[in-house]
Write a protein that holds these residues in place. Structure first.
Motif, short mmCIF file in Angstrom:
data_model
loop_
_atom_site.label_atom_id
_atom_site.label_comp_id
_atom_site.label_asym_id
_atom_site.label_seq_id
_atom_site.Cartn_x
_atom_site.Cartn_y
_atom_site.Cartn_z
N ASN A 446 8.85 4.14 3.81
CA ASN A 446 9.62 5.27 3.29
C ASN A 446 9.81 5.12 1.78
N ASP A 460 20.87 0.13 -2.17
CA ASP A 460 20.42 1.52 -2.12
C ASP A 460 20.82 2.26 -3.40
N ASN A 481 13.45 13.77 5.10
CA ASN A 481 14.50 12.78 5.37
C ASN A 481 14.95 12.06 4.11
N TYR A 483 15.34 9.76 1.12
CA TYR A 483 14.80 8.43 0.80
C TYR A 483 14.25 7.72 2.03
N GLN A 484 14.56 8.20 3.22
CA GLN A 484 14.04 7.60 4.45
C GLN A 484 12.75 8.27 4.90
#
Length: 602
Positions: A446, A460, A481, A483-484
């Motif tokens: 990701n 993060d 999604n 940053y995922q």
């Protein structure tokens, strides 16, 4: 310069190659002992069965046994007890050797991979990644078969062969001598064909590796393949490589089949002849029926052991070829090594790192007659921003590779903060340098993890801050999604500019004293470049920056411009002074002014 990383064809191939696996086996002595004990118990129980049959025949069914049925019950109960012991021991042996096979294979794969990733780019100039992957998968599977099955089978059948041979002499020395002489004649063709099987096994594995390397190359270039409508051509090429691999494997299969057939026919032919003699001995009263039955069962055990050993020999030959290839990888030594007693860099200053290159000369190992850099000397002060320009092939990217110690120069020294980079550990050196390459690498992960690759322990919030500095936060937030979001293999879900901003964020997160930008904004549109350029200028504060530049905006903001041609510095100065000189830089600038709505220099 000698290419020390090239995987060389060994001068001699033999089963002695398997001795190289001992370091991977030695940590598990306890498991080997337990497997050995289980194997001995199982083999002993197997060898006891023919003797139990002899007793049952001679005593249970003979004249004495008819009047006492209890003998028959006892012998059958004893036979069942032996079978139970054999079953439990065989199960224990299977579990232990299977565990060993999986464990050793996992260790071997990890060791090979860990070794390969430490190799310099020189290694990958001469070795295809597809071949390395083939060795990590197909070859280690053969080692797994050897450790998890073949060694156990070889020891088991070796014990059965030795024990059966001894019991044959106990049963009848005369018949045993005859059968041994005849079985000895079987060994010679097994050895001769075994050598051929081993050679063909290595050739077969090489062809599989070639096909894997071809497939990996094409799959990584699918857009180009499809753009040129070469799908059919590449399919035919791969089919040809697979067919070549199949034909080579077919030769191995034929040789091994012939080996197996000869072993079985010759072995059982000898046994049948000896049993014919034994039958006459029973008729003449020189042997009892039980003794002949015992001799038959032991002869069958010996014969089946020889047949199984010939099968195991085939697997062992293939594993020897696989071990040879894996050990070649482990033996490959990178010419770029960390210092045995590494020095430390001085404490980082607020200005950044100082860099000195003194009379550096370098040629790539694959091109020994072509100097990429020659008599290159440059002194860079802490906090200075240096733009490096020049025509294609002038040595710009080569300079970055030497700074990262992907290669070592054949002449001259490179010092970072006054310390020769060869005296630093590779980790220390590369941890002090951040690089944004021209060919951006995006991993199959990701967005968060791709940026965090710059500094694994970053939070993060730090990752998001770096993304904002690189003007990547906005488009990442728009992903399904955020940053995922999974970015796809090699970042196929992103545009070229987006991939480049991810790479810039990764370098900014690392926060090194020396920053290398290899055409870091080449894939950006005008608006994105303006945003990223501002972020890079902010990131340059407090660090030394080298920029391989092609945009005049970047060049004009540099403290100094270094112009390269044919591997050496031909001009140095600011944009204005170099244009005034009317040299190479001025001609490149004029060319770009006339051909590009947004002037740039290559």
């Amino acid at each position: 310069m000698t290419d020390t990383t090239t995987i060389k064809e060994p001068q001699k191939r033999s089963l002695a190659t398997l001795a190289g696996l001992i370091p991977f086996l030695s940590p598990y002595k306890r498991q080997f002992v337990l497997a050995g004990l289980a194997l001995i118990v199982a083999a002993g129980a197997t060898l006891a069965i023919p003797y139990a049959f002899r007793q049952m025949i001679d005593l249970g069914f003979g004249g004495k046994g008819i009047s006492n049925p209890t003998h028959i019950d006892l012998y059958f109960l004893a036979l069942f007890g032996v079978a139970c012991v054999m079953g439990v021991a065989a199960a224990a042996r299977f579990y232990m050797v299977s565990w060993l096979g999986e464990r050793v294979t996992a260790d071997l794969r990890s060791a090979v991979y860990s070794h390969v990733v430490t190799q310099s780019p020189q290694f990958f100039e001469t070795t295809k990644t597809g071949e390395v992957l083939s060795r990590l998968t197909a070859d280690t599977t053969l080692i797994q078969t050897l450790v998890g099955t073949s060694i156990s089978m070889a020891l088991r059948n070796g014990l059965l062969f030795a024990g059966g041979l001894i019991m044959l002499f106990v049963s009848s020395a005369k018949l045993s001598v005859i059968i041994i002489v005849m079985l000895a004649l079987v060994v010679l063709p097994i050895i001769m064909f075994g050598r051929r099987v081993r050679k063909l096994s290595r050739a077969s594995q090489d062809r599989v590796a070639d096909a894997s390397a071809m497939a990996g190359e094409i799959l990584n270039a699918m857009p180009t393949v499809q753009a040129y409508t070469h799908e059919t051509i590449e399919s035919q090429r791969f089919s040809g490589a697979i067919e070549h691999s199949f034909q080579t494997a077919l030769q191995r299969i034929r040789a091994r089949s012939l080996l197996t057939m000869m072993a079985i026919l010759l072995t059982f032919g000898a046994i049948v002849f000896v049993l014919w003699l034994g039958a006459h001995a029973v008729i003449q009263g020189r042997m009892s029926g039980g003794e002949l039955g015992q001799f038959i069962l032991y002869a069958a055990l010996v014969a089946s052991s020889i047949g199984a050993l010939s099968e195991v020999m085939g697997d062992t030959q293939r594993a020897a070829g696989a071990a040879e290839r894996l050990l070649e990888l482990l033996a490959a030594k990178s010419p770029v090594q960390s210092a045995s007693h590494p020095a430390a860099l001085p404490p980082r200053t607020a200005q950044g790192a100082a860099l000195i290159l003194d009379d550096v000369a370098f040629h790539y190992p694959s091109r020994p007659d072509t100097l990429s850099l020659t008599h290159f000397s440059l002194s860079i002060n802490p906090g200075e921003t240096i733009a490096i320009v020049g025509p294609s092939g002038a040595g710009k990217t080569t300079l970055f590779q030497l700074l990262m110690r992907f290669y070592d120069p054949q002449q001259g020294t490179i010092k970072l903060d006054g310390v020769d980079i060869k005296s630093l550990s590779l980790h220390t050196l590369r941890n002090a340098i951040g690089i944004v390459p021209q060919d951006t690498v995006i991993f199959s992960a990701n967005a968060m993890d791709n940026i965090r690759y710059g500094r694994v322990g970053a939070s993060d919030d730090e990752v998001i801050a770096a993304a904002k500095m690189a003007a990547a936060d906005e488009f990442i937030q728009r992903l399904p999604n955020g940053y995922q979001s999974f970015l796809g293999e090699r970042g196929v879900r992103l545009s070229g500019g987006q991939r480049q901003r991810i790479a810039i964020a990764r370098a900014l997160l690392k926060n090194p004293p020396l920053l290398l930008l290899d055409e870091a904004t080449s894939a950006l549109d005008a608006e994105s470049e303006r945003v990223v350029q501002g972020a890079l200028e902010a990131a340059m504060v407090g660090r030394t920056t080298l920029v391989i530049a092609h945009r005049l905006a970047t060049v004009q903001r540099a403290d100094r411009i270094i112009v390269l041609e044919h591997g050496h510095i031909v001009e140095t100065g600011t944009h204005a002074s170099l244009v005034a000189q009317g040299g190479l830089y001025a001609s490149l600038a004029a060319l770009q002014f006339n051909t590009d709505s947004q002037p740039s220099i290559r």
